[in-house]
Design an enzyme around this catalytic site. Structure first.
Site, short mmCIF file in Angstrom:
data_model
loop_
_atom_site.label_atom_id
_atom_site.label_comp_id
_atom_site.label_asym_id
_atom_site.label_seq_id
_atom_site.Cartn_x
_atom_site.Cartn_y
_atom_site.Cartn_z
N LYS A 1 21.28 -11.10 -1.23
CA LYS A 1 22.43 -11.61 -1.55
C LYS A 1 23.61 -11.17 -0.56
O LYS A 1 24.51 -11.50 -0.39
CB LYS A 1 23.00 -11.53 -2.91
N ARG B 1 0.85 -1.20 0.06
CA ARG B 1 -0.12 0.00 -0.02
C ARG B 1 0.70 1.33 0.11
O ARG B 1 0.69 2.31 -0.78
CB ARG B 1 -0.97 -0.02 1.12
N THR B 2 1.78 1.29 0.67
CA THR B 2 2.62 2.50 0.89
C THR B 2 3.43 2.66 -0.20
O THR B 2 3.45 3.71 -0.68
CB THR B 2 3.89 2.41 2.19
N ARG C 1 11.78 2.10 3.10
CA ARG C 1 10.96 1.32 4.21
C ARG C 1 11.91 0.05 4.60
O ARG C 1 12.57 -0.57 3.89
CB ARG C 1 9.72 0.58 3.42
N HIS D 1 6.77 6.82 10.72
CA HIS D 1 6.13 6.55 9.49
C HIS D 1 5.50 8.06 9.26
O HIS D 1 4.30 8.11 9.31
CB HIS D 1 5.07 5.61 9.37
#
Lengths: 323, 188
Positions: free
Chosen positions: A87, A59-60, A109, A139
């Protein structure tokens, strides 16, 4: 204003009232773009916005992507999973790669609190950093879109301040659940906040937080202008924070009966994705009180405003209001 | 261009007073009616900040002349400017499209001063994102010359020869203390 320093949006505690209102006012004008036949403006043409997501949050990510595209920026999605990060590439090497690609802004994020701060201040790259959620820490665009939605729906209940544009003065907002990053911004804008949670989820040291705490949702609801139901994190369910989802739902779930005890004008918010039937009953989520869909729409406008103010001019317009 | 100067009164001289402005707007209104053979298909869009009250005044005069309602709105051009990256990001002004919309109508852009033409270029881009008007026309209270783009006004209140270094300030009672247009040199 320090022009040497790149402006970032890392934390709502960095936003003063003036800067926060500037973002909300800009978002209000940009919200009209979504009503236009052509939902696009040429403002960020030729600028590159990288969505750097080390943790899934569809969503973000799509909200930032829609915002950047409506301003004509080029968008690169960089997911931690399945990339060189899995990796073993370090945050530093990822940052150097993005810098070499000419990223003008990085939306990050990360599950670790402080990762956006590290990215912004380590001198690895020359781009604006926007925190799109770092663990349970911050946030900021979510907090801003919540504030925007409150202002939009409760304008009749906000007490006017003489100077400047409207904040959230006089509103009483209850936040129910375990993650509370928006408390600071709501307080900056003048709202009174009550955090409602079971004792096991109540943050320690709320003495320093600009809010009140309560263990009883039933006592708080009749006195609020808005209630924000936060998502119960699945990992909490087997972590011993509460005995069962059923018990949480009985004591802290927003049922039809509980919602009926709220004042007529009060609104119901949820950042999504919802656990229908757990923290919020389906019929409440779909009721006229619910502004959950508006929150999604407002999220795009608020993120457009942040991108415009950080990237649109020769220097950030957010200036001293943002670290 | 529109900021009110800190009044070293002698360096600025008044080129239009309140009645000059009123007469100029009346004439513009008559020209609009004549050129468009009435005004039933017209929408006025003012460019903030001072184009907006000018658009409202012209609309009021139009409805006196033609006895019909002319829709008025505003169009913010900030996001369409070509000099965005030369200055800090600016606060946005209102864009207000009248409920009648602009598709198939004659949109008349209204601004206070026509100078380089860059604002109007941006406004035309902004208009085409709002819809597809039948035509776009331009009304300006003052045309001060020094165009940098191939743009001209359809309705001009006053042609004002100026030097590049001079500044033209339009004051309107809706936003300032009086109706007046002054010409002079801004103190640096």
């Amino acid at each position: 204003m320090n022009t040497q320093m790149k402006a970032h949006l890392l934390s709502t505690t960095d936003l003063n009232r003036e800067a926060a209102l500037q973002i909300l006012d800009t978002a209000e004008e940009l919200a009209r773009v979504s009503d236009m036949p052509i939902k696009k403006m040429p403002t960020l043409r030729g600028r590159t916005v990288v969505n750097l997501f080390f943790e899934d949050s569809t969503r973000t990510r799509i909200s930032f992507e829609a915002a950047a595209k409506r301003l004509s920026a080029d968008v690169i999605n960089f997911s931690g999973k399945g990339s060189s990060v899995s990796k073993g590439e370090s945050l530093k090497d990822t940052a150097l790669t993005l810098a070499a690609m000419g990223a003008d802004a990085v939306v990050i994020r990360h599950s670790m609190s402080g990762a956006p701060h590290r990215l912004a201040h380590a001198d690895w790259m020359d781009a604006h950093v926007i925190n799109a959620g770092d663990g349970t820490h911050e946030h900021p665009t979510q907090a801003l879109l919540d504030a925007f939605t409150l202002r939009q729906h409760l304008s009749d209940h906000i007490t006017d301040r003489a100077e400047g544009s409207t904040g959230l003065d006089g509103l009483h907002v209850a936040i129910v659940g375990d993650v509370l990053p928006n408390v600071h911004l709501l307080n900056t804008l003048g709202a009174k906040v009550t955090v409602v949670a079971p004792p096991t989820l109540m943050p320690l040291h709320t003495d320093n937080w600009p809010c009140e705490g309560s263990y009883s949702l039933d006592e708080v609801l009749p006195n609020v202008d808005a209630v924000m139901m936060l998502r119960v994190q699945h990992e909490r369910m087997d972590g011993g924070f509460f005995p069962s989802t059923r018990e949480y739902s009985q004591r802290y779930g927003l049922t039809v009966q509980r919602a009926a005890t709220m004042p007529d004008h009060a609104i119901v918010m949820h950042p999504g994705p919802m656990n229908r039937g757990l923290e919020i009953e389906s019929r409440v989520a779909d009721s006229p009180r619910s502004v959950i869909v508006d929150q999604v729409r407002n999220g795009v406008s608020v993120r457009m405003a942040v991108l415009y103010l950080l990237l649109g001019g020769s220097e950030s317009a957010l200036g001293d209001g943002v670290a | 261009m529109t900021a009110v100067p800190a009044r070293p009164a002698d360096s600025f001289r008044e080129v239009l007073d309140a009645s000059d402005i009123s007469r100029a707007l009346t004439r513009i209104a008559h020209e609009i009616v004549e050129r468009n053979k009435g005004c039933e298909n017209i929408v006025l869009l003012g460019i903030p900040s001072r184009g907006v009250p000018l658009a409202r005044r012209i609309a009021a005069k139009l409805s006196e002349i033609d006895n019909s309602h002319v829709p008025v709105g505003s169009i913010d051009i900030t996001m369409y400017r070509d000099d965005l990256r030369l200055k800090p990001a600016r606060a946005l002004a209102h864009t207000e499209v009248p409920p009648e919309g602009i598709d198939g109508r004659v949109v008349i852009l209204v601004d206070d001063v026509l100078f380089s033409g860059r604002t109007i270029r941006a406004a035309m881009d902004a208009v085409s994102d709002l819809g597809r008007p039948q035509a776009i026309q331009l009304a300006t209270l003052v045309d001060r010359g020094h165009r940098e783009l191939p743009i001209r006004a359809d309705y001009v209140g006053k042609n004002l020869p100026t030097a590049q270094s001079e500044a033209v300030h339009v004051k309107l009672t809706e936003l300032d203390d009086q109706d007046s247009v002054v010409l002079g040199v801004d103190a640096q």
